[in-house]
Write an enzyme that holds these catalytic residues in place. Structure first.
Site, short mmCIF file in Angstrom:
data_model
loop_
_atom_site.label_atom_id
_atom_site.label_comp_id
_atom_site.label_asym_id
_atom_site.label_seq_id
_atom_site.Cartn_x
_atom_site.Cartn_y
_atom_site.Cartn_z
N HIS B 133 -1.82 8.14 3.40
CA HIS B 133 -0.78 9.11 3.02
C HIS B 133 -1.28 10.50 3.44
O HIS B 133 -2.49 10.74 3.46
CB HIS B 133 -0.63 9.03 1.50
CG HIS B 133 0.49 9.85 0.93
ND1 HIS B 133 0.37 11.20 0.71
CD2 HIS B 133 1.73 9.50 0.50
CE1 HIS B 133 1.50 11.64 0.16
NE2 HIS B 133 2.34 10.64 0.04
N ASP B 210 -8.09 6.23 -2.73
CA ASP B 210 -6.82 6.77 -3.22
C ASP B 210 -6.09 5.63 -3.93
O ASP B 210 -5.56 4.72 -3.30
CB ASP B 210 -6.01 7.30 -2.02
CG ASP B 210 -4.61 7.75 -2.41
OD1 ASP B 210 -4.25 7.64 -3.61
OD2 ASP B 210 -3.89 8.22 -1.52
N GLN B 213 -1.19 4.08 -5.40
CA GLN B 213 -0.26 2.95 -5.40
C GLN B 213 -0.86 1.71 -6.04
O GLN B 213 -0.18 0.70 -6.20
CB GLN B 213 0.17 2.62 -3.96
CG GLN B 213 0.91 3.73 -3.25
CD GLN B 213 2.31 3.96 -3.80
OE1 GLN B 213 2.84 3.15 -4.57
NE2 GLN B 213 2.92 5.07 -3.44
N LYS B 236 3.49 7.76 -10.76
CA LYS B 236 3.79 6.47 -10.15
C LYS B 236 3.44 5.33 -11.10
O LYS B 236 3.80 4.18 -10.84
CB LYS B 236 3.01 6.31 -8.84
CG LYS B 236 3.46 7.28 -7.76
CD LYS B 236 2.74 7.02 -6.46
CE LYS B 236 2.72 8.22 -5.54
NZ LYS B 236 4.00 8.46 -4.87
N CYS B 374 5.53 10.22 4.23
CA CYS B 374 4.29 11.02 4.29
C CYS B 374 3.18 10.25 4.98
O CYS B 374 2.02 10.30 4.57
CB CYS B 374 3.83 11.46 2.90
SG CYS B 374 5.02 12.48 2.06
C1 LIG Z 1 -0.91 6.49 -1.23
C2 LIG Z 1 -0.54 7.81 -1.83
N1 LIG Z 1 -1.48 8.77 -1.95
C3 LIG Z 1 -1.21 9.96 -2.49
C4 LIG Z 1 0.05 10.28 -2.94
C5 LIG Z 1 0.29 11.64 -3.50
O1 LIG Z 1 0.59 11.61 -4.85
P1 LIG Z 1 0.98 12.96 -5.60
O2 LIG Z 1 2.04 13.61 -4.77
O3 LIG Z 1 1.49 12.51 -6.91
O4 LIG Z 1 -0.25 13.78 -5.70
C6 LIG Z 1 1.05 9.33 -2.83
C7 LIG Z 1 2.42 9.66 -3.29
O5 LIG Z 1 3.39 9.64 -2.58
C8 LIG Z 1 0.76 8.07 -2.26
O6 LIG Z 1 1.71 7.14 -2.12
#
Ligand SMILES: Cc1ncc(COP(=O)(O)O)c(C=O)c1O
Lengths: 154, 416
Positions: B133, B210, B213, B236, B374
């Protein structure tokens, strides 16, 4: 709200068989437009002589709304000067807003079909990308996005 | 709000009772019952979470760790209780290693600026993967720009799995940190984190995971995974937006300078020198999202009461069914077919743009995401500008999948 009003026959027709799709043999101007929200990309080529748009072609990867807009727009803008295109865009833009300008001077013709987009605010940029790219090409701005602060949109 | 409820077994799971816990799922959109398939974007919130946030503001509203009065103690106790819940949720050795952040993005940036920036030198490498992401790409680009370090990328297969032999070859002495997602937000791939961490550890390379998910779908055990940093985002996992967590080993956190300066993170300040507070407060400057963190605690209770194994079983069943049904649609292309994947399905129908699809689906009450999610580099890998994505949660049903499929067929017929 019926989505069939948005994806009506005339819009789908331009999406399935877009006019002026491709490239120009002799382009004088060109630009790339991006919609970073969805990843769409549009390339527009122009042939401008004596300050009049003589020909236009577009290609790229885009949704039905963007493609149909580009196709309808291309049919309308040939033979126009830049100011005339800007006036047309202003009317088109007004037709997409929640409160359309009743005094909009220009008859939009087929482009009127896209005014249903006013019910889909998340998709407005899809219809504005071809115009922004056209004006950018006129200014020989090689690359623009729908997210710039000084977007050429009115 | 106690977590003493015993986990439900999948066989005993009553989806309608569960759905009744989520007010937003009762909604209609364009006159149709909402079918919410955008859970990987953000999940809906159970009443317990909404009431925990509401209850804090109605009864306990006070700042944390500063006030000696009753409300202050209550607010602090509720807020700190979430730290304990998170600690056990990820099986961290110590609550002091659990740092509250605004989300995964802030967690990753914290590591980028406090851990990586002071260490990186020209010639060093940060190893990422093709399926990250933007939140796990851009912070690394920013610190690389400032240090002259370089980003290297672990490639994936067409099925959406990391190529482990290539990963192995890329783990050179130049690599200062490996950053990868536990579960892909686009492909659903569950990466073999424990195995990868073992490979990295053998070369002395720390690993940031990370977990954005993963938290809503999988049991997380940072000790068993063997990672060094783990990032989570609260919204999430059915919690409030603007909440999240960074976990890291104590020795690593102790060696890191604070990320932001302000109140809460200090022991003593004079204009000459500041003595920083102990962990985790050293990294928690300023008044935090107290209500949100308390709500996140309620979300963890909710997940625990349901049982993460139950969640996994229900979602696997939905995933299999949805995939089968999708594959009956002519021109269907699914991105990400790794075995054991999470219930995230990215797809395209030939000749139909994802955006048009999402607009038409919305008018049938079906919420899916369309776009690049993203993850531009991943879209480039598959050679597409955008995909549509249906991401499922335990509160979704086979009947909703049927509505979704019917809507897709309608959209396809309309556009083709
Ligand atoms: C794999 C992953 N990493 C990071 C994020 C970023 O999360 P946040 O915007 O809540 O910080 C997301 C959210 O879309 C994600 O799907």
């Amino acid at each position: 709200m019926s989505v069939a009003n948005l994806y009506q026959q005339i819009v789908l027709d331009h999406h399935r068989t877009p006019r002026h799709h491709g490239v120009l043999a002799q382009a004088t101007h060109n630009a790339d437009g991006h919609n970073p929200l969805c990843g769409d990309h549009m390339h527009i080529e122009l042939c401008i002589a004596d300050d009049v748009l003589r020909d236009i072609a577009f290609n790229g990867e885009a949704c039905a709304i963007t493609t149909a807009t580009a196709s309808m727009m291309s049919e309308r803008v040939i033979g126009l000067r830049r100011e005339q295109i800007e006036t047309l865009l202003a009317s088109f833009d007004a037709s997409l807003r929640a409160t359309p300008d009743a005094n909009a001077a220009v008859d939009l013709g087929e482009l009127e079909a896209l005014s249903e987009l006013r019910r889909y605010p998340a998709r407005l940029k899809c219809a504005l990308l071809p115009w922004a790219t056209l004006l950018a090409a006129w200014d020989i701005r090689i690359s623009i996005t729908t997210e710039t602060a000084e977007s050429p949109l009115p | 709000m106690s977590a003493n409820v015993r986990s439900t077994r999948a066989a005993d799971f009553d989806v309608q009772r569960c759905r009744a816990d989520f007010p937003a799922l009762q909604r209609h959109v364009h006159g149709k019952p909402l079918v919410y398939f955008d859970n990987a974007n953000t999940a809906q919130k159970p009443l317990a979470v909404i009431e925990a946030v509401d209850g804090y503001y109605r009864r306990h509203n006070a700042n944390v760790s500063r006030a000696v009065h009753t409300l202050g103690s209550e607010a602090t106790a509720l807020y700190e209780a979430t730290r304990d819940k998170l600690r056990s949720f990820i099986n961290a050795p110590s609550r002091d290693e659990v740092i509250f952040t605004r989300g995964a993005t802030e967690s990753i940036n914290l590591v980028a600026y406090s851990w990586a920036l002071p260490r990186l030198q020209s010639g060093d490498e940060i190893l990422l993967t093709q399926m990250e992401h933007h939140a796990n790409i851009v912070p690394w680009q920013l610190v690389c720009e400032r240090t002259g370090a370089k980003i290297k990328v672990v490639p994936i297969s067409q099925e959406g799995e990391l190529l482990l032999d290539q990963l192995d070859a890329l783990l050179t002495p130049r690599v200062k940190l490996l950053c990868l997602t536990h579960v892909s937000n686009v492909l659903g791939t569950v990466n073999p984190i424990a195995r990868i961490c073992a490979m990295a550890r053998a070369r002395g390379i720390p690993v940031l995971v990370d977990g954005s998910q993963a938290a809503p779908h999988l049991r997380i055990d940072v000790q068993a995974l063997g990672c060094d940093f783990y990032a989570i985002t609260g919204h999430k996992m059915f919690g409030p937006t603007g909440t999240g967590m960074l976990w890291a080993k104590r020795a690593i956190l102790d060696a890191m300078p604070p990320f932001m300066g302000g109140g809460e993170m200090i022991k003593q300040v004079s204009f000459e020198k500041t003595v920083f507070n102990d962990l985790p407060y050293k990294f928690e400057a300023g008044t935090p999202n107290i209500a949100g963190v308390i709500g996140l605690g309620a979300a963890i209770d909710y997940i625990n009461a349901l049982g993460i194994e139950t969640i996994r079983a229900i979602e696997s069943d939905l995933l299999v069914y949805a995939t089968q049904q999708l594959n009956t649609i002519p021109g269907m292309r699914i991105f990400g077919t790794a075995p054991g994947k999470a219930a995230v399905i990215s797809f395209l129908i030939e000749g139909v743009h994802a955006h048009d699809l999402a607009t038409i689906l919305d008018t049938d009450g079906v919420a899916v995401r369309s776009g690049h999610h993203c993850a531009h580099p991943l879209m480039q890998f598959f050679g597409v500008a955008a995909t549509a994505r249906a991401s499922l949660a335990f509160y979704n049903t086979r009947e909703e999948v049927d509505v979704f499929i019917t809507a897709l067929l309608r959209a396809r017929a309309m556009l083709l």
